[in-house]
Design an enzyme around this catalytic site. Structure first.
Site, short mmCIF file in Angstrom:
data_model
loop_
_atom_site.label_atom_id
_atom_site.label_comp_id
_atom_site.label_asym_id
_atom_site.label_seq_id
_atom_site.Cartn_x
_atom_site.Cartn_y
_atom_site.Cartn_z
N CYS A 7 0.67 -1.10 -0.17
CA CYS A 7 0.06 0.07 0.01
C CYS A 7 1.02 1.35 -0.22
O CYS A 7 2.12 1.09 -0.38
CB CYS A 7 -1.02 -0.01 1.19
SG CYS A 7 -0.07 -0.08 2.93
N ASN A 10 2.30 1.38 4.24
CA ASN A 10 2.60 0.15 4.92
C ASN A 10 2.39 0.15 6.39
O ASN A 10 3.07 -0.39 7.40
CB ASN A 10 4.02 -0.01 4.51
CG ASN A 10 4.49 -1.72 5.09
OD1 ASN A 10 5.59 -1.97 5.47
ND2 ASN A 10 3.58 -2.60 4.93
N CYS A 12 -1.19 0.69 7.35
CA CYS A 12 -2.94 0.36 7.52
C CYS A 12 -3.18 -0.73 6.76
O CYS A 12 -3.35 -1.69 7.28
CB CYS A 12 -3.58 1.52 7.20
SG CYS A 12 -3.36 3.19 8.27
N ARG A 13 -3.50 -0.71 5.29
CA ARG A 13 -3.82 -1.59 4.65
C ARG A 13 -2.99 -2.97 4.38
O ARG A 13 -3.32 -4.14 4.80
CB ARG A 13 -4.22 -1.34 3.29
CG ARG A 13 -5.49 0.02 3.27
CD ARG A 13 -5.54 0.48 1.99
NE ARG A 13 -4.41 1.47 1.78
CZ ARG A 13 -4.25 2.27 0.81
NH1 ARG A 13 -5.27 2.16 -0.11
NH2 ARG A 13 -3.24 2.98 0.69
N SER A 14 -2.02 -2.92 3.84
CA SER A 14 -0.91 -3.79 3.71
C SER A 14 -0.41 -4.67 4.90
O SER A 14 -0.40 -5.92 4.81
CB SER A 14 0.33 -3.57 2.92
OG SER A 14 1.14 -2.71 3.46
N ASP A 123 -8.41 3.87 1.44
CA ASP A 123 -7.47 4.07 2.42
C ASP A 123 -8.14 4.50 3.82
O ASP A 123 -8.78 5.55 3.67
CB ASP A 123 -6.49 5.03 1.81
CG ASP A 123 -5.21 5.60 2.58
OD1 ASP A 123 -5.37 5.30 3.74
OD2 ASP A 123 -4.80 6.48 2.36
P1 4NP Z 1 -1.84 2.82 4.01
O1 4NP Z 1 -2.49 4.11 4.79
O2 4NP Z 1 -1.32 2.97 2.69
O3 4NP Z 1 -2.93 1.76 4.09
O4 4NP Z 1 -0.65 2.28 5.36
C1 4NP Z 1 -1.84 5.22 4.54
C2 4NP Z 1 -0.90 5.72 5.85
C3 4NP Z 1 -0.30 6.91 5.77
C4 4NP Z 1 -0.43 7.76 4.87
C5 4NP Z 1 -1.44 7.41 3.63
C6 4NP Z 1 -2.02 6.38 3.93
N1 4NP Z 1 0.04 8.79 4.78
O5 4NP Z 1 -0.03 9.94 4.10
O6 4NP Z 1 1.07 9.23 5.84
#
Ligand code: 4NP
Length: 157
Positions: A7, A10, A12-14, A123
């Site tokens: 993602c 790294n 939240c989702r992944s 997200d």
């Molecule tokens: P992820 O979520 O891609 O599912 O880990 C996010 C975590 C942090 C951010 C964006 C998405 N950020 O903009 O910091």
């Protein structure tokens, strides 16, 4: 079989997808290793978001010890399948590949799983706990189908 979930951050989702698929592979005793990475570097070295940890824990999965890293060149040789959580991740990953063989490993996670209602894992970063739970359930259903197709592939069907 080596699978990488990817993602943006790294955190939240992944990492949730990693924990879910690893648990299913263990339950079915399949020789599958699962890891995750982000296309971005903002959160490198951090544990998953506390909301992701809490959500996974509610469903019996401990992801608290995972640590964020950025996808690297090695990953395209180390892994057999690289699953992008959304189309932006897919584009970012695709710009990093060096040949067609590597590009063939990169897939949009939900589409590859056979999900018909939605292409991208939303997200949840700016969302609520409820958003995290919904994302977890979406990932869980997709991983149920993916692990079955891996099981079939590993048994030669
Ligand atoms: P992820 O979520 O891609 O599912 O880990 C996010 C975590 C942090 C951010 C964006 C998405 N950020 O903009 O910091």
């Amino acid at each position: 079989m080596r699978i990488l979930m990817v993602c943006l951050g790294n955190i939240c989702r992944s990492p949730m997808a990693e924990g879910i698929l690893r648990k299913k592979a263990m339950e079915l005793n399949l020789p599958v290793t699962v890891d995750s990475a982000g296309t971005g570097s903002y959160h490198v070295g951090e544990n998953p978001d506390p909301r992701a940890i809490k959500t996974a824990k509610q469903f019996g999965i401990d992801i608290s010890g995972l640590s964020a890293r950025q996808i690297s060149e090695n990953d395209f040789t180390e892994f057999d399948l690289i699953y992008a959580m959304d189309e932006e991740n897919l584009r970012d990953i695709s710009t990093r590949v060096s040949d067609v063989k590597q590009l063939k490993k990169v897939k949009l996670f939900l589409v590859a799983s056979g999900e018909r209602s939605v292409k991208n894992v939303p997200d949840p970063w700016y969302g609520s706990m409820q958003d995290f739970v919904e994302v977890f359930k979406l990932l869980n259903q997709a991983c149920d189908r993916i692990i079955l197709s891996i099981k079939a592939e590993l048994s030669g069907n």
